[in-house]
Scaffold this active site. Structure first.
Site, PDB file in Angstrom:
ATOM      1  N   SER A  98       0.842  -1.215   0.000  1.00 54.29           N
ATOM      2  CA  SER A  98       0.000   0.000   0.000  1.00 54.29           C
ATOM      3  C   SER A  98       0.869   1.254   0.000  1.00 54.29           C
ATOM      4  O   SER A  98       0.472   2.282  -0.561  1.00 54.29           O
ATOM      5  CB  SER A  98      -0.982  -0.002   1.174  1.00 54.29           C
ATOM      6  OG  SER A  98      -0.310   0.163   2.394  1.00 54.29           O
ATOM      7  N   ARG A 144      23.439 -13.680   2.979  1.00 59.12           N
ATOM      8  CA  ARG A 144      22.630 -12.466   2.814  1.00 59.12           C
ATOM      9  C   ARG A 144      23.306 -11.493   1.844  1.00 59.12           C
ATOM     10  O   ARG A 144      22.681 -10.848   1.029  1.00 59.12           O
ATOM     11  CB  ARG A 144      22.493 -11.827   4.198  1.00 59.12           C
ATOM     12  CG  ARG A 144      21.425 -10.788   4.337  1.00 59.12           C
ATOM     13  CD  ARG A 144      21.023 -10.662   5.802  1.00 59.12           C
ATOM     14  NE  ARG A 144      22.151 -10.350   6.666  1.00 59.12           N
ATOM     15  CZ  ARG A 144      22.342  -9.160   7.235  1.00 59.12           C
ATOM     16  NH1 ARG A 144      21.522  -8.176   7.027  1.00 59.12           N
ATOM     17  NH2 ARG A 144      23.369  -8.965   8.042  1.00 59.12           N
ATOM     18  N   ARG A 169      13.346  -7.469   5.389  1.00 60.10           N
ATOM     19  CA  ARG A 169      14.675  -8.058   5.563  1.00 60.10           C
ATOM     20  C   ARG A 169      15.651  -6.963   5.928  1.00 60.10           C
ATOM     21  O   ARG A 169      15.538  -5.826   5.465  1.00 60.10           O
ATOM     22  CB  ARG A 169      15.155  -8.706   4.262  1.00 60.10           C
ATOM     23  CG  ARG A 169      14.236  -9.735   3.701  1.00 60.10           C
ATOM     24  CD  ARG A 169      14.784 -10.280   2.408  1.00 60.10           C
ATOM     25  NE  ARG A 169      15.866 -11.211   2.677  1.00 60.10           N
ATOM     26  CZ  ARG A 169      15.646 -12.488   2.980  1.00 60.10           C
ATOM     27  NH1 ARG A 169      14.432 -12.965   3.039  1.00 60.10           N
ATOM     28  NH2 ARG A 169      16.658 -13.299   3.206  1.00 60.10           N
ATOM     29  N   HIS A 227       8.627   2.909   8.986  1.00 60.69           N
ATOM     30  CA  HIS A 227       8.397   1.966  10.081  1.00 60.69           C
ATOM     31  C   HIS A 227       7.150   2.386  10.862  1.00 60.69           C
ATOM     32  O   HIS A 227       6.981   3.565  11.160  1.00 60.69           O
ATOM     33  CB  HIS A 227       9.627   1.920  10.999  1.00 60.69           C
ATOM     34  CG  HIS A 227       9.496   0.894  12.063  1.00 60.69           C
ATOM     35  ND1 HIS A 227       9.659  -0.456  11.811  1.00 60.69           N
ATOM     36  CD2 HIS A 227       9.153   1.002  13.372  1.00 60.69           C
ATOM     37  CE1 HIS A 227       9.443  -1.126  12.931  1.00 60.69           C
ATOM     38  NE2 HIS A 227       9.131  -0.273  13.883  1.00 60.69           N
ATOM     39  N   ASP A 279      20.656   2.775   8.006  1.00 57.71           N
ATOM     40  CA  ASP A 279      22.065   2.493   8.262  1.00 57.71           C
ATOM     41  C   ASP A 279      22.181   0.985   8.520  1.00 57.71           C
ATOM     42  O   ASP A 279      21.244   0.246   8.231  1.00 57.71           O
ATOM     43  CB  ASP A 279      22.615   3.365   9.404  1.00 57.71           C
ATOM     44  CG  ASP A 279      21.926   3.068  10.734  1.00 57.71           C
ATOM     45  OD1 ASP A 279      21.171   2.072  10.811  1.00 57.71           O
ATOM     46  OD2 ASP A 279      22.153   3.822  11.698  1.00 57.71           O
ATOM     47  N   GLU A 280      23.310   0.564   9.104  1.00 52.01           N
ATOM     48  CA  GLU A 280      23.495  -0.889   9.230  1.00 52.01           C
ATOM     49  C   GLU A 280      22.673  -1.513  10.358  1.00 52.01           C
ATOM     50  O   GLU A 280      22.582  -2.728  10.460  1.00 52.01           O
ATOM     51  CB  GLU A 280      24.988  -1.191   9.404  1.00 52.01           C
ATOM     52  CG  GLU A 280      25.740  -0.939   8.115  1.00 52.01           C
ATOM     53  CD  GLU A 280      27.238  -1.132   8.239  1.00 52.01           C
ATOM     54  OE1 GLU A 280      27.677  -1.713   9.248  1.00 52.01           O
ATOM     55  OE2 GLU A 280      27.950  -0.693   7.325  1.00 52.01           O
ATOM     56  N   GLY A 281      22.083  -0.700  11.210  1.00 51.86           N
ATOM     57  CA  GLY A 281      21.314  -1.237  12.335  1.00 51.86           C
ATOM     58  C   GLY A 281      19.877  -1.563  11.952  1.00 51.86           C
ATOM     59  O   GLY A 281      19.457  -1.386  10.808  1.00 51.86           O
ATOM     60  N   HIS A 283      -1.256   3.350   8.733  1.00 54.48           N
ATOM     61  CA  HIS A 283      -1.102   3.292   7.276  1.00 54.48           C
ATOM     62  C   HIS A 283      -1.555   4.599   6.607  1.00 54.48           C
ATOM     63  O   HIS A 283      -0.900   5.099   5.699  1.00 54.48           O
ATOM     64  CB  HIS A 283      -1.938   2.135   6.703  1.00 54.48           C
ATOM     65  CG  HIS A 283      -1.106   0.934   6.337  1.00 54.48           C
ATOM     66  ND1 HIS A 283      -1.490  -0.355   6.619  1.00 54.48           N
ATOM     67  CD2 HIS A 283       0.076   0.823   5.702  1.00 54.48           C
ATOM     68  CE1 HIS A 283      -0.574  -1.206   6.171  1.00 54.48           C
ATOM     69  NE2 HIS A 283       0.384  -0.514   5.612  1.00 54.48           N
TER      70      HIS A 283
END
Ligand code: GAR
Length: 201
Positions: free
Chosen positions: A12, A64, A90, A108, A140-142, A170
């Protein structure tokens, strides 16, 4: 600007982005939609708009980094400027994040840094917060730790279920994500350490 969207599910947010492009509220084009889920409805949405929709099976790759490498290759071939994660479930590997540093965004469904990771809405609801919301941030990498671009609060009601709260979140996401993308395109975002500032050009 050449955009790519990575999505694992319903899409969506992808739809909201495509609609905003059609209304000329985003000055860019989605060149490719990539999914790690074969029957993700996001792929269907892409194809309906005449956009290339590619499924890549993560189980075919031992590491990965290798899986992400295939995605990176597709993005590079298409000279993608901004990588947009829209319900992509992921964690990206460090080499991928490095390659597209400062050019990956995520959305998020909570007010980060609260409730990162999977099931953000469920976690917020069972924690008992009275206000939740959504966050657009650079990746970032976190895990959901990158600099925050935009955030908006959403009230939690006593009779909310995970579904009803997520639905309300949403609605806000669909407004906030296109706005953040357009700010990036207009080069109106400047990073000072962790703080992402808005600049007028
Ligand atoms: C969105 O609410 C997004 O914030 C969330 O998944 C949903 C995808 O919806 N993302 C995460 O939880 C990432 N950790 P959509 O497929 O309908 O856009």
């Amino acid at each position: 600007m050449r955009l790519a969207v990575l999505a694992s599910g319903y899409g969506s947010n992808l739809q909201a982005i495509l609609d905003a492009i059609e209304r000329k509220e985003i000055d860019g084009r989605v060149e490719i939609v990539i999914s790690d889920v074969e029957d993700a409805y996001a792929l269907e949405r892409a194809r309906k708009h005449g956009i290339e929709g590619v499924y890549i099976n993560p189980r075919e790759y031992e590491k990965r980094e290798d899986f992400d490498g295939v995605i990176a290759g597709l993005l590079q071939e298409r000279q993608i400027d901004l990588v947009i994660l829209a319900g992509y479930m992921r964690l990206l590997s460090p080499p991928f994040v490095k390659q597209f540093e400062g050019r990956i965004m995520n959305i998020h469904p909570s007010l980060l840094p609260a409730f990162p990771g999977l099931n953000g809405v469920k976690k917020a609801l069972s924690y008992g917060v009275k206000v939740s919301g959504c966050t657009v941030h650079f990746v970032d990498e976190g895990l959901d730790t990158g600099p925050i671009i935009l955030q908006e609060a959403v009230p939690v009601f006593d009779d909310d279920t995970e579904e009803s709260l997520h639905e309300r979140i949403h609605q806000v996401e669909h407004r906030l994500y296109p706005k953040a993308i357009q700010l990036f395109i207009e080069q109106k975002l400047r990073l000072e350490g962790r703080r992402c500032m808005r600049v007028e050009k």
